[in-house]
Write a protein that holds these residues in place. Structure first.
Motif, PDB file in Angstrom:
ATOM      1  N   LYS A  41       0.860  -1.177   0.000  1.00  0.00           N
ATOM      2  CA  LYS A  41       0.000   0.000   0.000  1.00  0.00           C
ATOM      3  C   LYS A  41       0.900   1.232   0.000  1.00  0.00           C
ATOM      4  O   LYS A  41       1.972   1.235   0.597  1.00  0.00           O
ATOM      5  CB  LYS A  41      -0.887   0.017   1.235  1.00  0.00           C
ATOM      6  N   ALA A  42       0.460   2.285  -0.668  1.00  0.00           N
ATOM      7  CA  ALA A  42       1.268   3.496  -0.776  1.00  0.00           C
ATOM      8  C   ALA A  42       1.623   4.071   0.590  1.00  0.00           C
ATOM      9  O   ALA A  42       2.743   4.545   0.800  1.00  0.00           O
ATOM     10  CB  ALA A  42       0.548   4.540  -1.622  1.00  0.00           C
ATOM     11  N   ASN A  43       0.709   3.990   1.551  1.00  0.00           N
ATOM     12  CA  ASN A  43       0.985   4.548   2.872  1.00  0.00           C
ATOM     13  C   ASN A  43       1.914   3.654   3.703  1.00  0.00           C
ATOM     14  O   ASN A  43       2.317   4.027   4.799  1.00  0.00           O
ATOM     15  CB  ASN A  43      -0.311   4.846   3.634  1.00  0.00           C
ATOM     16  N   GLU A  44       2.271   2.466   3.191  1.00  0.00           N
ATOM     17  CA  GLU A  44       3.198   1.569   3.878  1.00  0.00           C
ATOM     18  C   GLU A  44       4.550   1.483   3.172  1.00  0.00           C
ATOM     19  O   GLU A  44       5.437   0.764   3.615  1.00  0.00           O
ATOM     20  CB  GLU A  44       2.591   0.164   3.966  1.00  0.00           C
ATOM     21  N   ALA A  45       4.706   2.210   2.087  1.00  0.00           N
ATOM     22  CA  ALA A  45       5.896   2.089   1.245  1.00  0.00           C
ATOM     23  C   ALA A  45       7.202   2.391   1.974  1.00  0.00           C
ATOM     24  O   ALA A  45       8.230   1.798   1.676  1.00  0.00           O
ATOM     25  CB  ALA A  45       5.768   3.001   0.028  1.00  0.00           C
ATOM     26  N   ASP A  46       7.184   3.305   2.924  1.00  0.00           N
ATOM     27  CA  ASP A  46       8.407   3.695   3.623  1.00  0.00           C
ATOM     28  C   ASP A  46       8.641   2.935   4.926  1.00  0.00           C
ATOM     29  O   ASP A  46       9.637   3.174   5.602  1.00  0.00           O
ATOM     30  CB  ASP A  46       8.400   5.203   3.906  1.00  0.00           C
ATOM     31  N   LEU A  47       7.744   2.031   5.275  1.00  0.00           N
ATOM     32  CA  LEU A  47       7.929   1.241   6.493  1.00  0.00           C
ATOM     33  C   LEU A  47       9.047   0.219   6.294  1.00  0.00           C
ATOM     34  O   LEU A  47       9.310  -0.200   5.164  1.00  0.00           O
ATOM     35  CB  LEU A  47       6.629   0.533   6.862  1.00  0.00           C
ATOM     36  N   PRO A  48       9.722  -0.195   7.363  1.00  0.00           N
ATOM     37  CA  PRO A  48      10.808  -1.182   7.234  1.00  0.00           C
ATOM     38  C   PRO A  48      10.344  -2.449   6.521  1.00  0.00           C
ATOM     39  O   PRO A  48       9.207  -2.889   6.674  1.00  0.00           O
ATOM     40  CB  PRO A  48      11.194  -1.486   8.682  1.00  0.00           C
ATOM     41  N   LEU A  49      11.246  -3.007   5.722  1.00  0.00           N
ATOM     42  CA  LEU A  49      10.946  -4.196   4.943  1.00  0.00           C
ATOM     43  C   LEU A  49      12.147  -5.121   4.994  1.00  0.00           C
ATOM     44  O   LEU A  49      13.291  -4.691   4.880  1.00  0.00           O
ATOM     45  CB  LEU A  49      10.656  -3.794   3.493  1.00  0.00           C
ATOM     46  N   GLU A  50      11.897  -6.399   5.161  1.00  0.00           N
ATOM     47  CA  GLU A  50      12.975  -7.384   5.259  1.00  0.00           C
ATOM     48  C   GLU A  50      13.463  -7.794   3.871  1.00  0.00           C
ATOM     49  O   GLU A  50      12.674  -8.071   2.977  1.00  0.00           O
ATOM     50  CB  GLU A  50      12.456  -8.611   6.003  1.00  0.00           C
ATOM     51  N   CYS A  51      14.775  -7.842   3.703  1.00  0.00           N
ATOM     52  CA  CYS A  51      15.376  -8.290   2.453  1.00  0.00           C
ATOM     53  C   CYS A  51      15.100  -9.785   2.276  1.00  0.00           C
ATOM     54  O   CYS A  51      15.364 -10.571   3.185  1.00  0.00           O
ATOM     55  CB  CYS A  51      16.881  -8.043   2.481  1.00  0.00           C
ATOM     56  N   PRO A  52      14.592 -10.193   1.117  1.00  0.00           N
ATOM     57  CA  PRO A  52      14.304 -11.608   0.916  1.00  0.00           C
ATOM     58  C   PRO A  52      15.562 -12.479   0.825  1.00  0.00           C
ATOM     59  O   PRO A  52      15.499 -13.681   1.040  1.00  0.00           O
ATOM     60  CB  PRO A  52      13.527 -11.648  -0.399  1.00  0.00           C
ATOM     61  N   ARG A  53      16.727 -11.889   0.541  1.00  0.00           N
ATOM     62  CA  ARG A  53      17.957 -12.666   0.424  1.00  0.00           C
ATOM     63  C   ARG A  53      18.645 -12.874   1.768  1.00  0.00           C
ATOM     64  O   ARG A  53      18.928 -13.992   2.162  1.00  0.00           O
ATOM     65  CB  ARG A  53      18.937 -11.988  -0.538  1.00  0.00           C
TER      66      ARG A  53
END
Length: 64
Positions: A20-32
């Motif tokens: 979602k656009a409002n979640e774009a800047d939230l932390p995200l885990e690298c899949p690798r």
């Protein structure tokens, strides 16, 4: 939902994620490497157009 492009600052992996656009800047885990030291990249939006004769009619802009 838009697609966003990210890069992992630890391993250099570039990946995309539907968020979602409002979640774009939230932390995200690298899949690798599973690091949360990731950054959202600025991506260009691309489209293509074709005319009836199959030749691209999309405008080309030159900057500079």
């Amino acid at each position: 939902m838009p697609m966003f492009e990210y890069i992992c600052k630890d391993c250099g992996n570039r990946f995309e994620e539907l968020r979602k656009a409002n979640e774009a800047d939230l932390p995200l885990e690298c899949p690798r490497c599973k690091s949360k030291n990731t950054k959202k990249l600025i991506s260009l939006f691309g489209t293509s157009f074709s005319s009836t004769n199959g030749v691209s009619s999309s405008p080309v802009r030159k900057f500079g």
